[in-house]
Design a protein around this motif. Sequence first.
Motif, PDB file in Angstrom:
ATOM      1  N   UNK A  25       0.834  -1.207   0.000  1.00 54.50           N
ATOM      2  CA  UNK A  25       0.000   0.000   0.000  1.00 54.50           C
ATOM      3  C   UNK A  25       0.865   1.252   0.000  1.00 54.50           C
ATOM      4  N   UNK A  26       1.864   1.278   0.868  1.00 55.16           N
ATOM      5  CA  UNK A  26       2.766   2.432   0.955  1.00 55.16           C
ATOM      6  C   UNK A  26       3.914   2.233  -0.028  1.00 55.16           C
ATOM      7  N   UNK A  27       3.685   2.608  -1.272  1.00 61.62           N
ATOM      8  CA  UNK A  27       4.704   2.508  -2.297  1.00 61.62           C
ATOM      9  C   UNK A  27       5.572   3.747  -2.355  1.00 61.62           C
ATOM     10  N   UNK A  28       6.402   3.804  -3.386  1.00 63.50           N
ATOM     11  CA  UNK A  28       7.352   4.902  -3.496  1.00 63.50           C
ATOM     12  C   UNK A  28       6.700   6.257  -3.665  1.00 63.50           C
ATOM     13  N   UNK A  29       5.606   6.332  -4.414  1.00 62.98           N
ATOM     14  CA  UNK A  29       4.946   7.619  -4.629  1.00 62.98           C
ATOM     15  C   UNK A  29       4.362   8.158  -3.336  1.00 62.98           C
ATOM     16  N   UNK A  30       3.730   7.289  -2.537  1.00 64.85           N
ATOM     17  CA  UNK A  30       3.156   7.733  -1.262  1.00 64.85           C
ATOM     18  C   UNK A  30       4.257   8.154  -0.295  1.00 64.85           C
ATOM     19  N   UNK A  31       5.306   7.360  -0.184  1.00 66.00           N
ATOM     20  CA  UNK A  31       6.403   7.708   0.724  1.00 66.00           C
ATOM     21  C   UNK A  31       7.046   9.028   0.322  1.00 66.00           C
ATOM     22  N   UNK A  32       7.261   9.235  -0.975  1.00 63.52           N
ATOM     23  CA  UNK A  32       7.869  10.484  -1.436  1.00 63.52           C
ATOM     24  C   UNK A  32       6.968  11.679  -1.121  1.00 63.52           C
ATOM     25  N   UNK A  33       5.663  11.523  -1.299  1.00 60.74           N
ATOM     26  CA  UNK A  33       4.739  12.620  -1.026  1.00 60.74           C
ATOM     27  C   UNK A  33       4.767  13.013   0.443  1.00 60.74           C
ATOM     28  N   UNK A  34       4.817  12.018   1.338  1.00 58.66           N
ATOM     29  CA  UNK A  34       4.879  12.309   2.773  1.00 58.66           C
ATOM     30  C   UNK A  34       6.196  13.000   3.117  1.00 58.66           C
ATOM     31  N   UNK A  35       7.292  12.508   2.577  1.00 59.47           N
ATOM     32  CA  UNK A  35       8.590  13.123   2.849  1.00 59.47           C
ATOM     33  C   UNK A  35       8.673  14.547   2.293  1.00 59.47           C
ATOM     34  N   UNK A  36       8.176  14.752   1.090  1.00 54.42           N
ATOM     35  CA  UNK A  36       8.224  16.089   0.492  1.00 54.42           C
ATOM     36  C   UNK A  36       7.401  17.102   1.276  1.00 54.42           C
ATOM     37  N   UNK A  37       6.377  16.620   1.984  1.00 54.84           N
ATOM     38  CA  UNK A  37       5.540  17.516   2.781  1.00 54.84           C
ATOM     39  C   UNK A  37       6.115  17.763   4.172  1.00 54.84           C
ATOM     40  N   UNK A  38       7.230  17.115   4.496  1.00 56.09           N
ATOM     41  CA  UNK A  38       7.888  17.385   5.769  1.00 56.09           C
ATOM     42  C   UNK A  38       7.804  16.273   6.788  1.00 56.09           C
ATOM     43  N   UNK A  39       7.155  15.152   6.437  1.00 55.08           N
ATOM     44  CA  UNK A  39       7.139  14.003   7.327  1.00 55.08           C
ATOM     45  C   UNK A  39       8.205  13.005   6.918  1.00 55.08           C
ATOM     46  N   UNK A  40       8.131  11.797   7.481  1.00 61.24           N
ATOM     47  CA  UNK A  40       9.032  10.717   7.090  1.00 61.24           C
ATOM     48  C   UNK A  40       8.219   9.681   6.337  1.00 61.24           C
ATOM     49  N   UNK A  41       8.450   9.554   5.041  1.00 64.20           N
ATOM     50  CA  UNK A  41       7.787   8.539   4.248  1.00 64.20           C
ATOM     51  C   UNK A  41       8.510   7.212   4.370  1.00 64.20           C
ATOM     52  N   UNK A  42       7.758   6.151   4.639  1.00 67.23           N
ATOM     53  CA  UNK A  42       8.330   4.809   4.770  1.00 67.23           C
ATOM     54  C   UNK A  42       7.651   3.887   3.771  1.00 67.23           C
ATOM     55  N   UNK A  43       8.429   3.329   2.863  1.00 71.65           N
ATOM     56  CA  UNK A  43       7.916   2.378   1.884  1.00 71.65           C
ATOM     57  C   UNK A  43       7.611   1.065   2.594  1.00 71.65           C
TER      58      UNK A  43
END
Length: 320
Positions: A25-43
Amino acid sequence: MPLTTEFTHLLAVRHPIALAPMGGIAGGALAAAVSNAGGLGLVGGGRGEADWLDRELALVARHTERPWGVGFLTWAIGPEAVDRALARRPAAVMLSFGDPAPYAERIRAAGALLIVQVTDLDETQRALDAGADVLVAQGTEAGGHGGGRATLPFVPAVVDRAGPRPVLAAGGIADGRGLAAALALGAAGALTGTRFQASREALNAHAVGQALIEGRGDDTERGRALDIARGGDWPDRYTARTLPNRFLEQWRGREDELRGDAGALSAYRAAAARQDPDVVPVWAGEAVDLITDLRPAGELVRAMAAEAEGVVGRLGRALQ
């Protein structure tokens, strides 16, 4: 003003928000979006399937220059999966549901931080003994797999054990109010899954997102029937919280019978391959009541952070 904690300092992120590494569910696009918004995206690396991992880690590395990480099911992987992820130079690796010790040294040697999710105090001590840099205290309100401790009393118990090491709260947190509550419990941030599962970038079928919008926390349930049907081999101690479906209604309380019914298992897997909504799991935590729409993940991060900042500010003024 952004909320700064030990977690934001350690990971060099703007907001104390992390994406739960939901397998598949948490793929690269979702993780990148969370990280770009200032959180920590985890694949969500799950069991470490090589082709999926290569594709999604390449995607997150290509679409963000911010810190990101990857999570695995500890009981289901081997060293090769961890090494495959470390070759992409993640900022952190998260291990859940199993002993992190066999992988701790190779993670540290690669320069990544070790995040370990725990569901009871024995697991907490094991994570500390393994040298975890960050702990995730997961309450039973969480969607998907987990243990039996409630978030509210469990988080401060882990915080007290962890000492100076930052702890993230997980389980039933879907907005800024939940994040603010986690900080009040002594956590350094929150790890959130279900709310991000209902985002534009999540690797869900559209029907799953719609089910989350329509779902009620009262209806979620923990059980093993879906794992038995899927042949998931999950350790029995970790049940899974989902929304109900027709398959669960049929087999609830009959798990031992299901294990031995080859015809029912075969029918389930054929239906699941067709993405039949009557059988496909919809992992959902008790905070599903708070989900009313599908939005871009970056927007969710910013909204959660802003709401938490407002709550903390109001509480501060009230105390004055």
